[in-house]
Design a protein around this motif. Structure first.
Motif, PDB file in Angstrom:
ATOM      1  N   TRP A 181      40.595  59.613  14.390  1.00 37.71           N
ATOM      2  CA  TRP A 181      40.671  59.299  15.826  1.00 37.71           C
ATOM      3  C   TRP A 181      40.612  57.782  16.040  1.00 37.71           C
ATOM      4  O   TRP A 181      41.390  57.218  16.815  1.00 37.71           O
ATOM      5  N   LEU A 182      39.710  57.118  15.305  1.00 35.57           N
ATOM      6  CA  LEU A 182      39.576  55.660  15.398  1.00 35.57           C
ATOM      7  C   LEU A 182      40.890  54.984  14.989  1.00 35.57           C
ATOM      8  O   LEU A 182      41.335  54.022  15.606  1.00 35.57           O
ATOM      9  N   THR A 183      41.517  55.537  13.932  1.00 33.10           N
ATOM     10  CA  THR A 183      42.787  54.962  13.467  1.00 33.10           C
ATOM     11  C   THR A 183      43.861  55.116  14.536  1.00 33.10           C
ATOM     12  O   THR A 183      44.616  54.173  14.810  1.00 33.10           O
ATOM     13  N   LEU A 184      43.923  56.304  15.147  1.00 36.69           N
ATOM     14  CA  LEU A 184      44.944  56.542  16.175  1.00 36.69           C
ATOM     15  C   LEU A 184      44.816  55.545  17.326  1.00 36.69           C
ATOM     16  O   LEU A 184      45.814  55.135  17.927  1.00 36.69           O
ATOM     17  N   ARG A 185      43.586  55.134  17.630  1.00 30.07           N
ATOM     18  CA  ARG A 185      43.382  54.154  18.714  1.00 30.07           C
ATOM     19  C   ARG A 185      44.080  52.828  18.399  1.00 30.07           C
ATOM     20  O   ARG A 185      44.408  52.060  19.305  1.00 30.07           O
ATOM     21  N   GLY A 186      44.322  52.583  17.117  1.00 26.31           N
ATOM     22  CA  GLY A 186      44.998  51.352  16.704  1.00 26.31           C
ATOM     23  C   GLY A 186      46.419  51.263  17.244  1.00 26.31           C
ATOM     24  O   GLY A 186      46.970  50.163  17.361  1.00 26.31           O
ATOM     25  N   PHE A 187      47.028  52.422  17.576  1.00 30.49           N
ATOM     26  CA  PHE A 187      48.421  52.408  18.053  1.00 30.49           C
ATOM     27  C   PHE A 187      48.545  51.819  19.458  1.00 30.49           C
ATOM     28  O   PHE A 187      49.588  51.327  19.834  1.00 30.49           O
ATOM     29  N   TYR A 188      47.464  51.924  20.253  1.00 32.92           N
ATOM     30  CA  TYR A 188      47.616  51.402  21.616  1.00 32.92           C
ATOM     31  C   TYR A 188      46.571  50.346  22.005  1.00 32.92           C
ATOM     32  O   TYR A 188      46.485  49.957  23.152  1.00 32.92           O
ATOM     33  N   THR A 189      45.785  49.895  21.009  1.00 31.19           N
ATOM     34  CA  THR A 189      44.789  48.878  21.368  1.00 31.19           C
ATOM     35  C   THR A 189      45.440  47.513  21.639  1.00 31.19           C
ATOM     36  O   THR A 189      46.466  47.167  21.041  1.00 31.19           O
ATOM     37  N   LEU A 190      44.836  46.786  22.576  1.00 33.04           N
ATOM     38  CA  LEU A 190      45.311  45.426  22.845  1.00 33.04           C
ATOM     39  C   LEU A 190      44.518  44.410  22.038  1.00 33.04           C
ATOM     40  O   LEU A 190      44.869  43.249  21.946  1.00 33.04           O
ATOM     41  N   LYS A 215      51.788  48.076  13.685  1.00 31.09           N
ATOM     42  CA  LYS A 215      52.048  49.526  13.818  1.00 31.09           C
ATOM     43  C   LYS A 215      52.253  50.155  12.444  1.00 31.09           C
ATOM     44  O   LYS A 215      51.730  51.232  12.148  1.00 31.09           O
ATOM     45  N   LYS A 216      53.039  49.461  11.603  1.00 34.19           N
ATOM     46  CA  LYS A 216      53.317  49.982  10.268  1.00 34.19           C
ATOM     47  C   LYS A 216      52.020  50.056   9.447  1.00 34.19           C
ATOM     48  O   LYS A 216      51.784  51.028   8.723  1.00 34.19           O
ATOM     49  N   VAL A 217      51.183  49.043   9.585  1.00 33.27           N
ATOM     50  CA  VAL A 217      49.900  49.030   8.861  1.00 33.27           C
ATOM     51  C   VAL A 217      49.041  50.211   9.336  1.00 33.27           C
ATOM     52  O   VAL A 217      48.419  50.908   8.528  1.00 33.27           O
ATOM     53  N   THR A 218      49.051  50.446  10.642  1.00 35.01           N
ATOM     54  CA  THR A 218      48.246  51.553  11.190  1.00 35.01           C
ATOM     55  C   THR A 218      48.757  52.894  10.672  1.00 35.01           C
ATOM     56  O   THR A 218      47.952  53.773  10.316  1.00 35.01           O
ATOM     57  N   VAL A 219      50.099  53.063  10.613  1.00 39.06           N
ATOM     58  CA  VAL A 219      50.670  54.311  10.077  1.00 39.06           C
ATOM     59  C   VAL A 219      50.202  54.511   8.635  1.00 39.06           C
ATOM     60  O   VAL A 219      49.757  55.601   8.243  1.00 39.06           O
ATOM     61  N   HIS A 220      50.237  53.445   7.844  1.00 43.60           N
ATOM     62  CA  HIS A 220      49.815  53.555   6.442  1.00 43.60           C
ATOM     63  C   HIS A 220      48.328  53.903   6.342  1.00 43.60           C
ATOM     64  O   HIS A 220      47.936  54.760   5.552  1.00 43.60           O
ATOM     65  N   CYS A 221      47.511  53.246   7.177  1.00 40.32           N
ATOM     66  CA  CYS A 221      46.065  53.561   7.181  1.00 40.32           C
ATOM     67  C   CYS A 221      45.869  55.042   7.480  1.00 40.32           C
ATOM     68  O   CYS A 221      45.088  55.729   6.818  1.00 40.32           O
ATOM     69  N   LEU A 222      46.609  55.518   8.489  1.00 41.92           N
ATOM     70  CA  LEU A 222      46.476  56.929   8.890  1.00 41.92           C
ATOM     71  C   LEU A 222      46.807  57.858   7.718  1.00 41.92           C
ATOM     72  O   LEU A 222      46.058  58.804   7.431  1.00 41.92           O
ATOM     73  N   LEU A 223      47.889  57.553   7.016  1.00 41.46           N
ATOM     74  CA  LEU A 223      48.293  58.403   5.884  1.00 41.46           C
ATOM     75  C   LEU A 223      47.220  58.401   4.785  1.00 41.46           C
ATOM     76  O   LEU A 223      46.850  59.447   4.260  1.00 41.46           O
ATOM     77  N   SER A 233      38.021  57.367  -3.983  1.00 38.88           N
ATOM     78  CA  SER A 233      37.659  55.956  -3.888  1.00 38.88           C
ATOM     79  C   SER A 233      38.894  55.090  -3.596  1.00 38.88           C
ATOM     80  O   SER A 233      38.850  54.195  -2.744  1.00 38.88           O
ATOM     81  N   ILE A 234      40.009  55.375  -4.297  1.00 35.98           N
ATOM     82  CA  ILE A 234      41.229  54.581  -4.082  1.00 35.98           C
ATOM     83  C   ILE A 234      41.740  54.749  -2.638  1.00 35.98           C
ATOM     84  O   ILE A 234      42.031  53.770  -1.954  1.00 35.98           O
ATOM     85  N   PHE A 235      41.809  56.012  -2.182  1.00 35.16           N
ATOM     86  CA  PHE A 235      42.351  56.244  -0.831  1.00 35.16           C
ATOM     87  C   PHE A 235      41.402  55.739   0.255  1.00 35.16           C
ATOM     88  O   PHE A 235      41.830  55.501   1.383  1.00 35.16           O
ATOM     89  N   TRP A 236      40.122  55.560  -0.083  1.00 34.18           N
ATOM     90  CA  TRP A 236      39.183  54.957   0.886  1.00 34.18           C
ATOM     91  C   TRP A 236      39.367  53.435   0.935  1.00 34.18           C
ATOM     92  O   TRP A 236      39.351  52.825   1.997  1.00 34.18           O
ATOM     93  N   GLN A 237      39.556  52.839  -0.253  1.00 36.90           N
ATOM     94  CA  GLN A 237      39.575  51.369  -0.324  1.00 36.90           C
ATOM     95  C   GLN A 237      40.773  50.737   0.367  1.00 36.90           C
ATOM     96  O   GLN A 237      40.689  49.622   0.871  1.00 36.90           O
TER      97      GLN A 237
END
Ligand code: HEM
Ligand code: FPP
Length: 294
Positions: free
Chosen positions: A257-266, A214-222, A180-184
């Motif tokens: 996969w959706l998270t990875l798209r965050g690295f190059y989305t405009l 970018k940093k936020v996306t890396v954290h989301c990915l982790l 639950s924590i890692f989802w929230q």
């Protein structure tokens, strides 16, 4: 011509106010996780009496926390577009009435949880305390770790559901709380991104406001990778079956996969909104699967 007498209309309006101040969307979202963890922990015997006490009890405790949050956050809510129409901000209910309502809801809710067992009551109390006292009064306004603290409270309804069914603390309970924590955290970072203008206006020190995308996306990915591993662990420890594993892994890989798209989305806000929507889809699917696929 309107056939509803004015006094009934007034009563309907009042009921709506009392309902909306409890944040019904948050209660419903939490109920899905509570029901899943209760069914998982109940295994062979399903006690309908306990189930009803659980639903009423946890709904009232969360509602109490949310009404307190509405009182505490009135200044923040008034400057954010999403929350500016809330009951207290608009002056549609007095703080005093809201406070009495929150106390009654809390009293009723904790009484129900106490009637289930002590563990359910204690986890409910921890969740309420973290949400009202630590998150709302302090962390949301002051700390970049507000999301983490908020997520501890958000994980407690699952612990309450599990203890209502099993009445013990074991590895199953601990994994559910961690899941639950890692989802929230990605759930709320996504909200922080698509509501960034609101949070900036209110001066909330959100991680997703203070740091670059970018940093936020890396954290989301982790967080999502750890969430995936924890979902797998629930299967390895025999708390869930093969169908659960297959569906969850598919959903987790899609989320990665959706998270990875965050690295190059405009279109960061559009992407963040899709992350938020998918977070709701995946936690609801998870709750259904653990509930029905022992
Ligand atoms: C297990 C815990 C949680 C569950 C089940 C949950 C579930 C939900 C659901 C179903 C919604 C959509 C309904 C609505 O907007 O009323 C929502 C929205 C929201 N959640 Fe969560 N949530 C949880 C934890 C958190 C945490 C920890 C935070 C922040 C620290 C958070 C912040 C929000 C916000 C701000 C919205 C409104 C989003 C918007 O429309 O802009 N939630 N949540
Ligand atoms: C047992 C118990 C009471 C558990 C708490 C369950 C719960 C309310 C979970 C959601 C956690 C959370 C930090 C939501 C955001 O609140 P916010 O104030 O930032 O949201 P807002 O901007 O919509 O007001």
């Amino acid at each position: 011509m309107d056939h509803v007498p004015p006094s009934s209309q007034h009563d309907v309006m009042k009921v709506k106010l009392f309902l909306s101040i409890t944040k019904p969307g948050i209660i419903l979202g939490n109920l899905i996780t509570v029901i899943g963890s209760f069914f998982l922990a109940s295994q062979d015997v399903l006690n309908i009496g306990v189930f009803l006490l659980l639903i009423v009890g946890i709904s009232c405790v969360i509602a109490s926390g949310c009404v307190f949050n509405n009182i505490i956050d009135k200044d923040i809510d008034s400057v954010m577009e999403r929350t500016a129409k809330r009951v207290l901000v608009q002056g549609l209910m007095s703080d005093r009435t809201a406070l009495r309502y929150a106390l009654i809801l809390g009293g009723l809710g904790f009484l129900c949880l106490l009637n289930i067992n002590l563990l359910s009551f204690l986890f409910g109390l921890i969740g309420w305390f973290f949400y009202v006292v630590i998150y709302s009064l302090w962390a949301k306004r002051q700390s970049v770790y507000g999301t983490m603290i908020g997520s501890v409270s958000g994980a407690m309804p699952m612990a309450v559901g599990y203890c209502a069914g099993a009445n013990r603390i074991d590895s199953g309970l601990m994994i559910l709380v961690l899941i639950s924590i890692f989802w929230q955290i990605p759930h709320s970072y996504a909200i922080g991104l698509f509501r960034s203008d609101d949070y900036k206006k209110a001066n909330i020190p959100l991680f997703s406001i203070l740091y670059e995308n970018k940093k936020v996306t890396v954290h989301c990915l982790l967080y999502i990778v750890v969430f995936t591993l924890l979902c797998g662990t629930l299967y390895l420890l025999d708390y869930a079956g093969t169908f659960y594993l297959l569906v969850m892994m598919l959903l987790c890989f899609y989320w990665i996969w959706l998270t990875l798209r965050g690295f190059y989305t405009l279109y960061v806000k559009k992407w963040a909104r899709s992350m938020f929507v998918f977070s709701i889809v995946i936690i609801s699917s998870f709750s259904l699967l653990i509930g029905f696929n022992y």
